[in-house]
Design a protein around this motif. Structure first.
Motif, short mmCIF file in Angstrom:
data_model
loop_
_atom_site.label_atom_id
_atom_site.label_comp_id
_atom_site.label_asym_id
_atom_site.label_seq_id
_atom_site.Cartn_x
_atom_site.Cartn_y
_atom_site.Cartn_z
N SER A 49 0.82 -1.21 0.00
CA SER A 49 0.00 0.00 0.00
C SER A 49 0.85 1.26 0.00
O SER A 49 0.51 2.25 -0.66
CB SER A 49 -0.92 0.02 1.22
OG SER A 49 -1.78 -1.09 1.21
N ALA A 84 2.19 1.95 -3.45
CA ALA A 84 1.07 2.34 -4.32
C ALA A 84 0.70 3.80 -4.05
O ALA A 84 0.51 4.59 -4.99
CB ALA A 84 -0.13 1.43 -4.09
N TYR A 133 -7.17 7.05 -0.07
CA TYR A 133 -7.00 6.01 -1.08
C TYR A 133 -7.63 4.72 -0.60
O TYR A 133 -7.79 4.49 0.59
CB TYR A 133 -5.54 5.82 -1.50
CG TYR A 133 -4.61 5.16 -0.51
CD1 TYR A 133 -4.32 3.81 -0.59
CD2 TYR A 133 -3.97 5.91 0.48
CE1 TYR A 133 -3.42 3.21 0.29
CE2 TYR A 133 -3.09 5.33 1.36
CZ TYR A 133 -2.81 3.97 1.25
OH TYR A 133 -1.94 3.39 2.13
N ILE A 147 -7.44 0.53 -1.50
CA ILE A 147 -6.68 -0.49 -2.22
C ILE A 147 -7.32 -1.84 -1.97
O ILE A 147 -7.76 -2.13 -0.86
CB ILE A 147 -5.19 -0.47 -1.82
CG1 ILE A 147 -4.38 -1.27 -2.81
CG2 ILE A 147 -4.97 -0.91 -0.42
CD1 ILE A 147 -3.02 -0.70 -3.07
N GLY A 183 -6.32 -0.06 -6.89
CA GLY A 183 -7.05 0.90 -6.07
C GLY A 183 -7.20 2.23 -6.77
O GLY A 183 -6.86 2.40 -7.94
N GLN A 203 -7.14 6.68 -5.75
CA GLN A 203 -6.60 7.64 -4.79
C GLN A 203 -7.02 9.05 -5.17
O GLN A 203 -7.13 9.38 -6.36
CB GLN A 203 -5.07 7.51 -4.84
CG GLN A 203 -4.27 8.49 -4.08
CD GLN A 203 -2.80 8.30 -4.41
OE1 GLN A 203 -2.42 8.22 -5.56
NE2 GLN A 203 -1.99 8.25 -3.38
#
Length: 151
Positions: free
Chosen positions: A66, A69, A92, A94, A139, A141
């Motif tokens: 995470s 990302a 965000y 995910i 995901g 964001q």
């Protein structure tokens, strides 16, 4: 796997601004993450496999997955921001789609919509083993553009 030599590169000035900011991130340094590609609206971050970034079953830890990302998306947005601004994550989400395994994982942040204040990015993380990429997380964001302190 797309050939990164064929991908568009950000300008040298933008690449330097991204690298300078990335180098100030203690967490990315602590994890051993590195920038692997910087293009307008798209950034790749690679995290090599090592015991310190795994969980109890030997997979990459969701926190490490995470974190890279989040940074990939943030820097993807930052490539499109004016020079006197900074980027902060607003939120965000995910989804962990498969165990993150491989020689390394690679996070790809891609700008979906860049606005005056808010930017939305797509986040993807791939496990890479012997050159084969497998999607392990995805995901979205939202980021906010802010003026640099004192400006």
């Amino acid at each position: 796997m797309e050939d990164q030599t064929q991908q568009e590169q950000a300008s040298p000035e933008v690449r330097e601004r991204i690298r300078t900011s990335f180098d100030r991130q203690g967490l990315m340094s602590h994890l051993g993450a590195r920038l692997s590609h910087i293009a307008p609206g798209r950034v790749h971050i690679v995290l090599p496999s090592r015991p310190e970034v795994t969980q109890q079953h030997g997979y990459f830890h969701a926190g490490a997955t995470s974190a890279i990302a989040d940074s990939a998306g943030g820097y993807a947005a930052f490539t499109l921001f004016p020079e006197n601004t900074e980027v902060l994550t607003v939120e965000y989400k995910i989804n962990l789609l498969a165990p993150a395994v491989g020689d390394h994982i690679e996070a790809v942040g891609t700008v979906l919509k860049s606005g005056r204040t808010l930017t939305v990015c797509q986040l993807e993380v791939f496990g890479v083993q012997d050159g084969r990429r497998s999607l392990v997380a995805g995901g979205q964001q939202t980021l906010i553009r802010v003026n640099r302190p004192g400006e």
